[in-house]
Design a protein around this motif. Sequence first.
Motif, PDB file in Angstrom:
ATOM      1  N   GLY A 104       0.830  -1.219  -0.041  1.00  0.00           N
ATOM      2  CA  GLY A 104       0.059   0.029   0.180  1.00  0.00           C
ATOM      3  C   GLY A 104       0.705   1.395   0.122  1.00  0.00           C
ATOM      4  O   GLY A 104       1.985   1.255  -0.152  1.00  0.00           O
ATOM      5  N   GLY A 105       0.338   2.342   0.500  1.00  0.00           N
ATOM      6  CA  GLY A 105       0.947   3.529   0.299  1.00  0.00           C
ATOM      7  C   GLY A 105       0.444   4.516  -0.323  1.00  0.00           C
ATOM      8  O   GLY A 105      -0.773   4.680  -0.901  1.00  0.00           O
ATOM      9  N   VAL A 106       1.197   5.542  -0.942  1.00  0.00           N
ATOM     10  CA  VAL A 106       0.705   6.763  -1.880  1.00  0.00           C
ATOM     11  C   VAL A 106       0.123   6.188  -2.967  1.00  0.00           C
ATOM     12  O   VAL A 106       0.797   5.171  -3.920  1.00  0.00           O
ATOM     13  CB  VAL A 106       1.901   7.630  -2.213  1.00  0.00           C
ATOM     14  N   ASP A 107      -1.231   6.322  -3.361  1.00  0.00           N
ATOM     15  CA  ASP A 107      -1.790   6.132  -4.475  1.00  0.00           C
ATOM     16  C   ASP A 107      -1.164   6.602  -5.801  1.00  0.00           C
ATOM     17  O   ASP A 107      -1.317   7.815  -6.130  1.00  0.00           O
ATOM     18  CB  ASP A 107      -3.274   6.491  -4.542  1.00  0.00           C
ATOM     19  N   THR A 108      -0.894   5.592  -6.601  1.00  0.00           N
ATOM     20  CA  THR A 108      -0.188   5.958  -7.799  1.00  0.00           C
ATOM     21  C   THR A 108      -0.787   6.579  -8.860  1.00  0.00           C
ATOM     22  O   THR A 108      -0.472   7.188  -9.864  1.00  0.00           O
ATOM     23  CB  THR A 108       0.838   4.838  -8.347  1.00  0.00           C
ATOM     24  N   ARG A 109      -2.239   6.586  -8.725  1.00  0.00           N
ATOM     25  CA  ARG A 109      -3.079   7.175  -9.824  1.00  0.00           C
ATOM     26  C   ARG A 109      -2.858   8.694  -9.792  1.00  0.00           C
ATOM     27  O   ARG A 109      -3.467   9.652 -10.784  1.00  0.00           O
ATOM     28  CB  ARG A 109      -4.641   6.687  -9.663  1.00  0.00           C
ATOM     29  N   GLN A 110      -2.251   9.281  -8.831  1.00  0.00           N
ATOM     30  CA  GLN A 110      -2.204  10.596  -8.607  1.00  0.00           C
ATOM     31  C   GLN A 110      -0.727  11.009  -9.144  1.00  0.00           C
ATOM     32  O   GLN A 110      -0.380  12.428  -8.909  1.00  0.00           O
ATOM     33  CB  GLN A 110      -2.427  10.933  -7.206  1.00  0.00           C
ATOM     34  N   LEU A 111       0.075  10.088  -9.605  1.00  0.00           N
ATOM     35  CA  LEU A 111       1.288  10.422 -10.034  1.00  0.00           C
ATOM     36  C   LEU A 111       1.720  10.191 -11.473  1.00  0.00           C
ATOM     37  O   LEU A 111       0.955   9.372 -12.047  1.00  0.00           O
ATOM     38  CB  LEU A 111       2.363   9.593  -9.322  1.00  0.00           C
ATOM     39  N   SER A 112       2.709  10.922 -11.993  1.00  0.00           N
ATOM     40  CA  SER A 112       3.114  10.506 -13.444  1.00  0.00           C
ATOM     41  C   SER A 112       3.682   9.415 -13.353  1.00  0.00           C
ATOM     42  O   SER A 112       4.674   9.372 -12.796  1.00  0.00           O
ATOM     43  CB  SER A 112       3.761  11.901 -13.839  1.00  0.00           C
ATOM     44  N   SER A 113       3.670   8.407 -14.107  1.00  0.00           N
ATOM     45  CA  SER A 113       4.370   7.031 -14.220  1.00  0.00           C
ATOM     46  C   SER A 113       5.748   7.466 -14.839  1.00  0.00           C
ATOM     47  O   SER A 113       6.909   6.758 -14.911  1.00  0.00           O
ATOM     48  CB  SER A 113       3.705   5.983 -15.054  1.00  0.00           C
ATOM     49  N   LYS A 114       5.969   8.488 -15.682  1.00  0.00           N
ATOM     50  CA  LYS A 114       7.117   8.843 -16.121  1.00  0.00           C
ATOM     51  C   LYS A 114       8.059   9.503 -15.319  1.00  0.00           C
ATOM     52  O   LYS A 114       9.230   9.177 -15.334  1.00  0.00           O
ATOM     53  CB  LYS A 114       6.789   9.701 -17.574  1.00  0.00           C
ATOM     54  N   THR A 115       7.660  10.517 -14.553  1.00  0.00           N
ATOM     55  CA  THR A 115       8.546  11.123 -13.593  1.00  0.00           C
ATOM     56  C   THR A 115       8.426  11.003 -12.209  1.00  0.00           C
ATOM     57  O   THR A 115       9.058  11.556 -11.326  1.00  0.00           O
ATOM     58  CB  THR A 115       8.214  12.608 -13.865  1.00  0.00           C
ATOM     59  N   MET A 116       7.273  10.386 -11.629  1.00  0.00           N
ATOM     60  CA  MET A 116       6.843  10.187 -10.212  1.00  0.00           C
ATOM     61  C   MET A 116       6.397  11.309  -9.650  1.00  0.00           C
ATOM     62  O   MET A 116       6.395  11.551  -8.329  1.00  0.00           O
ATOM     63  CB  MET A 116       8.105   9.631  -9.545  1.00  0.00           C
ATOM     64  N   ALA A 117       6.175  12.521 -10.433  1.00  0.00           N
ATOM     65  CA  ALA A 117       5.633  13.744  -9.789  1.00  0.00           C
ATOM     66  C   ALA A 117       4.135  13.665  -9.527  1.00  0.00           C
ATOM     67  O   ALA A 117       3.372  13.028 -10.498  1.00  0.00           O
ATOM     68  CB  ALA A 117       5.910  15.089 -10.854  1.00  0.00           C
ATOM     69  N   VAL A 118       3.485  14.340  -8.740  1.00  0.00           N
ATOM     70  CA  VAL A 118       2.365  14.653  -8.398  1.00  0.00           C
ATOM     71  C   VAL A 118       1.438  15.167  -9.637  1.00  0.00           C
ATOM     72  O   VAL A 118       2.204  16.436 -10.109  1.00  0.00           O
ATOM     73  CB  VAL A 118       1.989  15.349  -7.120  1.00  0.00           C
ATOM     74  N   LEU A 119       0.597  14.572 -10.087  1.00  0.00           N
ATOM     75  CA  LEU A 119       0.006  15.339 -11.474  1.00  0.00           C
ATOM     76  C   LEU A 119      -0.338  16.582 -11.267  1.00  0.00           C
ATOM     77  O   LEU A 119       0.039  17.503 -12.171  1.00  0.00           O
ATOM     78  CB  LEU A 119      -1.246  14.473 -11.839  1.00  0.00           C
ATOM     79  N   ASP A 120      -0.870  17.321 -10.324  1.00  0.00           N
ATOM     80  CA  ASP A 120      -1.337  18.527 -10.320  1.00  0.00           C
ATOM     81  C   ASP A 120      -0.386  19.315  -9.383  1.00  0.00           C
ATOM     82  O   ASP A 120      -0.563  20.586  -9.163  1.00  0.00           O
ATOM     83  CB  ASP A 120      -2.909  18.770  -9.896  1.00  0.00           C
ATOM     84  N   GLN A 121       0.914  18.904  -8.813  1.00  0.00           N
ATOM     85  CA  GLN A 121       1.680  19.612  -8.379  1.00  0.00           C
ATOM     86  C   GLN A 121       3.073  19.134  -8.725  1.00  0.00           C
ATOM     87  O   GLN A 121       3.934  18.496  -8.222  1.00  0.00           O
ATOM     88  CB  GLN A 121       1.724  19.409  -6.821  1.00  0.00           C
ATOM     89  N   PRO A 122       3.524  19.499 -10.031  1.00  0.00           N
ATOM     90  CA  PRO A 122       4.725  18.979 -10.730  1.00  0.00           C
ATOM     91  C   PRO A 122       5.992  19.017 -10.072  1.00  0.00           C
ATOM     92  O   PRO A 122       6.868  18.682 -10.581  1.00  0.00           O
ATOM     93  CB  PRO A 122       4.461  19.664 -12.149  1.00  0.00           C
ATOM     94  N   ASN A 123       6.067  19.774  -8.892  1.00  0.00           N
ATOM     95  CA  ASN A 123       7.429  20.036  -8.144  1.00  0.00           C
ATOM     96  C   ASN A 123       7.360  18.884  -7.140  1.00  0.00           C
ATOM     97  O   ASN A 123       8.365  18.947  -6.343  1.00  0.00           O
ATOM     98  CB  ASN A 123       7.675  21.509  -8.007  1.00  0.00           C
ATOM     99  N   LEU A 124       6.535  18.327  -6.866  1.00  0.00           N
ATOM    100  CA  LEU A 124       6.456  17.255  -5.636  1.00  0.00           C
ATOM    101  C   LEU A 124       6.434  15.856  -6.208  1.00  0.00           C
ATOM    102  O   LEU A 124       5.634  15.573  -7.213  1.00  0.00           O
ATOM    103  CB  LEU A 124       5.159  17.598  -4.908  1.00  0.00           C
TER     104      LEU A 124
END
Length: 393
Positions: free
Chosen positions: A341-361
Amino acid sequence: MASDYDVIIIGAGAAGLMCAATAGYRGRRVLVLDHANKPGKKILMSGGGRCNFTNLNSTPANFLSQNPHFCISALKRYTPQHFLELVERHGIEHEEKAAGQLFCRDSAKDILNLLLTECEWAGAEIRMKTQVRDITELSGGYRLTTGSGTLSCESLVIACGGLSIPTMGATGFGYDIARQFGLEVLPTRAGLVPFTLHPELKQQLAPLSGISCPVDVSCHSEHFREPMLVTHRGLSGPAMLQISSFWEPGDSLAVNLLPACQIREDLLSLRKEKPQSTVGQYLAQHLPKRFAQAFNDLNGWTGPLQGYKNTDIEQVANTLGQWSIKPAGTEGYRTAEVTLGGVDTRQLSSKTMAVLDQPNLYFIGEVVDVTGHLGGHNFQWAWASGVAAGNAA
């Protein structure tokens, strides 16, 4: 606002250090922070102190996640071969134990030294014994309040792992940060962990502590054919650690104690050819002697096979081929190798691991909902996710 650093990474473990070196080589000013006194503690204890640093056969099929396609991109772009080349460039002696599982020949220190050397060459700074107390989002970056002052950065990478092995300093800090920034954190539980048993079975198996035998164990249509180890607390060994990631409280495990045998056919032909032989003698040919004896006694199989009807033989074969065990539980995070489990990956970019709506995190490594099978796959995810974020942050 001028940032102190381009990239700050929280967590000096496998993923964090890999990310730091990768970003540093891109000319980014990188700082790694960790509350522990030394970097890479889990690396040092992994693989019995020899670090199973990758698996040559690692594919996305070796990972569990509620979003199973997420890991494909990073794993494809940074493969076991890439990490092996790095290991060989640093002159680290290694060996293949089980199929595809690569370990250091000498010590896990070699892998940690490789990462620290890479960080040094890339100009990444590492600061230990530093507690992060607060994180605030600023325009174009983040401000971190730490035990030793305030820092700012453009990109922030969370690589502080899961909850497994709290004695090594594991905490839920990464999940807290995810929640602070509005991310969903999927329920966590211990994975790759030994089972505990109910008192009666534990007592029956206690004399067998330390005995290992190859089995095929299954649960929820997943199965693993690997050694099982009886311990004084319950059941361990690769087979049990693997299946623990799929087991849930209340589930039974089906264990085939003789996966290489056609049990029913063997016993029928033995009854025909050597009618005086016993089930115990048959078991002793295929299982460690003490285990064979104890399992035979546990089931009360006495007398020569000539006295066994076909239905009796069927019953013996079923018991050996599908020994049903209902664990009391697992040993939990204390000895678990990973956290499921852990941080739901549907909220992350699979290419960069960045949060989709916070591209610097960014979130990488064990803190996200990607968990590998036993055998070097979790390190491969640390390297691959670390490189993915390091190339973008």
